[in-house]
Design a protein around this motif. Structure first.
Motif, PDB file in Angstrom:
ATOM      1  N   ASP A  84       0.815  -1.222   0.000  1.00 46.98           N
ATOM      2  CA  ASP A  84       0.000   0.000   0.000  1.00 46.98           C
ATOM      3  C   ASP A  84       0.845   1.266   0.000  1.00 46.98           C
TER       4      ASP A  84
ATOM      5  N   SER B   1       3.370   3.643  -4.874  1.00 44.01           N
ATOM      6  CA  SER B   1       2.474   4.472  -5.683  1.00 44.01           C
ATOM      7  C   SER B   1       2.777   4.396  -7.173  1.00 44.01           C
ATOM      8  N   GLU B   2       4.012   4.108  -7.533  1.00 45.53           N
ATOM      9  CA  GLU B   2       4.386   4.119  -8.942  1.00 45.53           C
ATOM     10  C   GLU B   2       3.963   2.817  -9.617  1.00 45.53           C
ATOM     11  N   PRO B   3       3.174   2.869 -10.700  1.00 45.46           N
ATOM     12  CA  PRO B   3       2.686   1.637 -11.350  1.00 45.46           C
ATOM     13  C   PRO B   3       3.796   0.662 -11.713  1.00 45.46           C
TER      14      PRO B   3
ATOM     15  N   ARG C 198       4.841  -1.211  -8.620  1.00 45.65           N
ATOM     16  CA  ARG C 198       3.789  -2.130  -8.168  1.00 45.65           C
ATOM     17  C   ARG C 198       3.772  -3.381  -9.052  1.00 45.65           C
ATOM     18  N   LYS C 199       3.979  -3.161 -10.348  1.00 46.78           N
ATOM     19  CA  LYS C 199       4.034  -4.302 -11.262  1.00 46.78           C
ATOM     20  C   LYS C 199       5.254  -5.167 -10.968  1.00 46.78           C
TER      21      LYS C 199
ATOM     22  N   ASP D 103      -5.144  -6.031  -7.219  1.00 42.56           N
ATOM     23  CA  ASP D 103      -4.907  -4.579  -7.098  1.00 42.56           C
ATOM     24  C   ASP D 103      -4.098  -4.066  -8.281  1.00 42.56           C
ATOM     25  N   VAL D 104      -3.060  -4.807  -8.654  1.00 46.21           N
ATOM     26  CA  VAL D 104      -2.202  -4.365  -9.758  1.00 46.21           C
ATOM     27  C   VAL D 104      -2.951  -4.449 -11.082  1.00 46.21           C
TER      28      VAL D 104
ATOM     29  N   ASP E 197      -4.866  -1.428 -11.372  1.00 50.95           N
ATOM     30  CA  ASP E 197      -4.076  -0.188 -11.502  1.00 50.95           C
ATOM     31  C   ASP E 197      -3.633   0.061 -12.930  1.00 50.95           C
ATOM     32  N   ILE E 198      -3.216  -0.998 -13.610  1.00 51.82           N
ATOM     33  CA  ILE E 198      -2.514  -0.803 -14.879  1.00 51.82           C
ATOM     34  C   ILE E 198      -3.282  -1.439 -16.013  1.00 51.82           C
ATOM     35  N   LYS E 199      -3.174  -0.837 -17.149  1.00 51.11           N
ATOM     36  CA  LYS E 199      -3.780  -1.391 -18.356  1.00 51.11           C
ATOM     37  C   LYS E 199      -2.680  -1.594 -19.389  1.00 51.11           C
TER      38      LYS E 199
ATOM     39  N   TRP F  68      -0.064   2.715 -18.568  1.00 53.76           N
ATOM     40  CA  TRP F  68       0.332   3.290 -17.275  1.00 53.76           C
ATOM     41  C   TRP F  68       1.720   3.921 -17.328  1.00 53.76           C
TER      42      TRP F  68
END
Length: 1022
Positions: free
Chosen positions: A881, A884-886, A889-890, A921-922, A925-927, A942
């Motif tokens: 959590d 913040s940066e995609p 997170r990936k 969650d990821v 967040d990202i496409k 992203w």
């Protein structure tokens, strides 16, 4: 059993202390050294300072010993005054009392030291612990005044002098106080002392008008002048403090009427004693030869000057308020009248001496006061309205003529200095911004510039007319040459105001080109000014640097060794070239034909220069030329580089010049880029030398800049043809990483540059040492630096084969450090989050290696593997959590997927909860998208372009290396859904099939969660 014996406190022997101080005052160097060292030890013993001051105060002791004692006391005591161990209350009381017994001390050294001691103690003790200090001093002053004029006290003059010196020191200390308590105390001092001191000054100064040449050699004259000077010195401190508080701090407004009164009285008094002094010197005819008269005249000169110091301080503090003070305008115009008067007499009446009618410092004070007051007489006020108090056209024109004909021209002493030491003369001229308030000619130039700014309608036509009268004339005799040089100076100083009325381009083409070729030996004066002028015109944008004729003139002046030129001309040309090359609209292509000659001449001039300061100035010019020439410098690199080793060795401990040489190599590297690979043979020894003691203290910053630049612009870390290469500096950067925390960020950037160039090679040679240094630094660094280090480690683990760094990661203890940090959970959240990124990169690079690292770490700590896995997996989820940066997170999602694929039960136990939730969650967040069956690059909705992510090193080969790493990052090139699906299939195999995986680890998962995972992996997640 008896208690252990306690060490008795050390006691000081008065006899030993006296002998040590006597030894320190001897003429025997060995005895002085030994006694000084012993005295330092003795002063750590309680009571030593009390005895030391007693030695100084005892008049039966030999004077040299007393002087040594008070000097040592002054240097050491005040810094330890708060120590109750060294200064018990009873000792402090004795010391304070003893200070006041020295008010009748005949020796100047002892009394001056005592005054400083009183001031420093007073700053801490007055008024709380030393309430009667000021009342005692002012009481002695009052009594001594009465005793002196009644004749009842033989030592009244001495007491008065010493008391005033002590009072001045105390006031100086308190006037600088910024804390509220100190300000309040100083305000009370002003209230208590202002009227008594004012009265005392009036009484002492009343005898000054009776001074005549015949009374100048009387001792009473010297005494009166000294006492008047000391009294006004104290009074001026009170006045300025009150003025500053009233005008700038807007408090103590009650003092304002008094400040105005004292200023008005001082303005009148200044004019009276100034006229008195000028008339005295004129009447004497020649400087006095007897010491008493010389001392009297010196004191009178200093007394006149202290008024000017007060006026200048008040003016600088608040110019707007200064001009409103009563009689201010009259005062300023009086000073200017003395400047004018000085030009009417013989030139030898102006000198930096107290024995002439118009001392330089007095005239400079007058010019500076006049210059900074000119705004009050400007034709238009700041609000745009007309000013009814303006200087007449005649006044302004006369002022300009006086400045240009008498004060701006070079005088005989200038020419003498030019001939005696050309390089020092140029260096002094270049310091004009610092010296204009202290030197007559620079000050006169500033006054002219201000007049041109405030009165352009008068000054511009006058200079223009004079310019056209003189510019075409051929000057052959020395006075005419000097006057032409002064006019050129005036034109340069006022160039911005004159560029609409004088065609500088035409002047260059029709006059300056020809004048630069004149071989008359006196014409060097004008040639030097031409070089300065061209640099000034270009920097003021009155002339363009993109003019071949300008470069023709400057290059000729730079290299001309014939008649009519000298070192001053060449040095000035070198400085002017830097100003022209560094101009905004400089075109390197127009300059290119002159580049070889300029570079060769600057290199030769550096070698020929005698002083290191001159070498620095020339090297600064060379560095600017290299920077602006860019790739055009490559064919000339050999010319620049060849003398550097010799210059470096000769510079010894001139760190500023060595920094310039490092700058030269840096500029070469940045201009030549990958063509500068051959410079590594020079760079390596220079950088190494910079990190030897004591050079590192002075040069490490410049060395790091060169080092970083060399790495960013090269294409290889190997040397050429068997010479030293940047690879040879790797041990040094590893050592710096582990020991130099102050510049850790810079060091990590350099290490990253090494990784980008050849990470495998670095690891083959230094893997364990490198990661051990990272481990040392990461345990001691601040959060910002830890982030930089983890970023560098992620870069390394992305681009280097795991086989080269896996074992070293364990042997160095770095992996264990990361696990320990996660386990203890005491580090700041950002640091723990960075640790997860590092682990994610390791898992993504080689999941089996990750398992090995966990296993050997557990074995080394003699614990079960589950106890190592637990903090890793806990923090992997807990820190998610905080990401913040995609992209990161990936990375975290891919890293945990890699660990899932290993089939480790510790990881799979969390699959149905933490891991699947993290993935969902990821996914949200990202496409990402990929078409044509995977042949096309992955579209990352992203993502941010590299140009936004990284802005450093743009335009260097490293920028492209970084871009390639960025674009080939598996996190960017691998579809997340496909990656996780593949890792889950591998997990199924590790568990013996999909049914076993589901039964053991996924059966407890929420059905909705599993459906979301399946939908995401199948591409049907909404």
């Amino acid at each position: 059993m008896s208690p252990p014996a306690q060490t008795a406190p050390a006691t000081i022997s008065p006899e030993e202390l006296y002998n040590v101080v006597s030894g320190a005052a001897s003429q025997n160097p060995a005895q002085v050294q030994a006694s000084t060292a012993r005295l330092k030890e003795l002063l750590e013993i309680p009571g030593a300072y009390d005895l030391l001051q007693e030695v100084a105060a005892t008049k039966s002791v030999p004077l040299q010993v007393r002087q040594q004692a008070i000097i040592q006391f002054k240097n050491a005591a005040t810094g330890h005054w708060r120590s109750r161990k060294l200064f018990p209350p009873e000792h402090k009381a004795r010391i304070r009392l003893r200070c006041l017994t020295l008010l009748d001390e005949p020796d100047d050294i002892i009394s001056e030291c005592n005054a400083l001691v009183v001031a420093k103690i007073a700053r801490q003790d007055y008024p709380v612990s030393w309430p009667d200090l000021i009342s005692h001093i002012i009481g002695v002053i009052n009594a001594s005044m009465e005793g002196r004029y009644s004749g009842s006290a033989p030592n009244a003059t001495l007491l008065l002098r010493r008391s005033l010196q002590v009072l001045n020191a105390v006031l100086k200390e308190y006037a600088a106080y910024k804390m509220l308590t100190g300000v309040k105390t100083m305000g009370q001092l002003v209230q208590d002392l202002r009227l008594p001191l004012q009265a005392h000054y009036a009484r002492i100064a009343s005898v000054l008008p009776s001074l005549t040449p015949s009374t100048l050699n009387e001792v009473s004259t010297v005494e009166n002048l000294l006492l008047a000077h000391l009294t006004f010195k104290c009074l001026s401190r009170l006045v300025f403090w009150a003025y500053h508080r009233c005008t700038c701090c807007n408090d103590f407004k009650d003092f304002e009427p008094w400040v105005n009164e004292v200023f008005q009285n001082s303005a009148v008094q200044l004019q009276a004693i100034s006229e008195l002094r000028i008339n005295l010197v004129m009447a004497l005819g020649s400087p006095p030869t007897d010491p008493v008269s010389q001392r009297a005249l010196d004191l009178l000169t200093r007394h006149v000057r202290i008024f000017g110091k007060l006026f200048r301080r008040m003016q600088r503090d608040s110019t707007a308020h200064f001009v409103t003070l009563p009689m201010c305008g009259d005062l300023v115009l009086y000073y200017w009248s003395k400047v004018v008067q000085a030009t009417t007499g013989p030139p030898d009446q102006i000198a930096d001496s107290s024995q002439v009618a118009f001392p330089v410092r007095f005239l400079v004070q007058g010019m500076a006061l006049f210059r900074d007051s000119l705004a009050q007489w400007a034709p238009k006020k700041k609000d745009g309205s007309q000013n009814d108090k303006v200087l007449s056209k005649e006044f302004v024109e006369d002022a300009v003529k006086i400045l240009v004909t008498r004060f701006i021209p070079l005088n005989p002493s200038d020419l003498e200095g030019w001939m005696e030491d050309p390089e020092e003369w140029v260096n002094t001229e270049e310091k004009e911004n610092d010296q204009w308030e202290y030197e007559l000619r620079p000050c006169a130039e500033r006054v002219l510039m201000t007049l041109a700014s405030q009165y352009p309608q008068y000054v511009q036509p006058l200079i223009e007319l004079t310019f056209h009268q003189i510019v075409g004339q051929k000057s052959t005799d020395l006075p005419a040459i000097i006057q032409k040089e002064a006019l050129y100076c005036a034109v340069g100083r006022c160039a911005i105001r004159l560029k609409e009325s004088i065609s500088f381009q035409e002047w260059l083409e029709t006059t300056l080109v020809a004048e630069a070729q004149i071989t008359d030996h006196n014409y060097a004066i004008v040639k030097r000014r031409i070089a300065w002028l061209l640099g000034k015109l270009v920097s003021d944008e009155c002339l363009t640097a993109n003019n071949p004729q300008l470069w023709q003139v400057l290059v000729h002046l730079l290299q001309d060794q014939g008649p009519g030129s000298d070192a001053v001309v060449r040095l000035t040309a070198a400085i002017a070239i830097r100003e022209c090359v560094d101009s905004l609209k400089f075109d390197a292509d127009i300059f290119a034909p002159f580049l070889p000659t300029v570079v060769q001449s600057l290199v030769q001039l550096t070698a020929d220069a005698d002083t290191l300061e001159s070498k620095r100035r020339i090297t600064d010019s060379l560095n600017t030329v290299i920077q602006r020439a860019e790739g055009r410098i490559v064919p000339l690199m050999g010319v620049v580089v060849e003398p550097i080793p010799q210059l470096w060795t000769a510079a010894a401990e001139d760190w500023l010049f060595k920094a310039c040489l490092l700058g030269t190599v840096t500029q070469l590297v940045e201009a030549a880029k990958e063509q500068a690979n051959s410079l590594s043979a020079l760079i390596v020894p220079l950088v190494r030398d910079c990190f030897n003691s004591p050079a590192q203290m002075h040069l490490d910053e410049d060395a790091f800049i060169l080092w970083q630049s060399a790495l960013r612009n090269t294409t290889t870390i190997d040397g050429t043809n068997g010479t030293l290469g940047l690879i040879d500096l790797v041990p040094l950067i590893i050592q710096q990483l582990s020991s130099n925390l102050e510049v850790l960020g810079t060091i990590v950037h350099i290490i990253e540059s090494y990784f980008l160039l050849d990470a495998p090679r670095i690891l083959q040679l230094y893997a364990v040492d490198l990661l051990r240094a990272f481990n040392t630094a990461i345990n001691e660094a601040v959060n910002t630096n830890i982030k930089q280090m983890t970023t560098a480690l992620c870069l390394l683990f992305q681009i280097a084969p795991p086989g080269l760094w896996g074992e070293a990661l364990h042997v160095s203890g770095l992996f264990a450090t990361i696990v320990k940090g996660l386990d203890e959970d005491k580090l700041p959240t950002p640091v723990l989050t960075e640790y997860i990124y590092v682990l994610g990169r390791i898992a993504l690079a080689d999941r089996q290696l990750f398992l090995q690292l966990v296993s050997v770490t557990a074995a080394a700590q003699n614990v079960k593997e589950e106890l190592v896995w637990e903090p890793i997996l806990n923090q992997w989820w807990n820190r998610f959590d905080n990401m913040s940066e995609p992209r990161l997170r990936k990375l975290t999602a891919m890293g945990i997927a890699s660990l899932v694929s290993t089939g480790r039960p510790e990881v799979l136990d969390r699959l149905s909860t933490e891991v699947c939730n993290l993935w969902i969650d990821v996914f949200g967040d990202i496409k990402e998208a990929q078409s044509n069956g995977g042949d096309d690059p992955l579209t990352l909705y992203w993502d941010k372009p590299f140009e936004e992510v990284y802005t450093e090193s743009e335009g260097t080969p490293e920028y492209e290396r970084r871009k390639a790493v960025f674009e080939n990052d598996p996190v960017r090139t691998t579809p997340l859904t496909g990656f996780i699906a593949a890792r889950l299939r591998e997990a199924e195999i590790a568990c013996g099939g999909g049914a076993q995986l589901h039964a053991q680890y996924l059966s407890k998962a929420e059905p909705l969660l599993l459906k979301q995972i399946n939908d995401a992996l199948n591409g049907t997640l909404p």
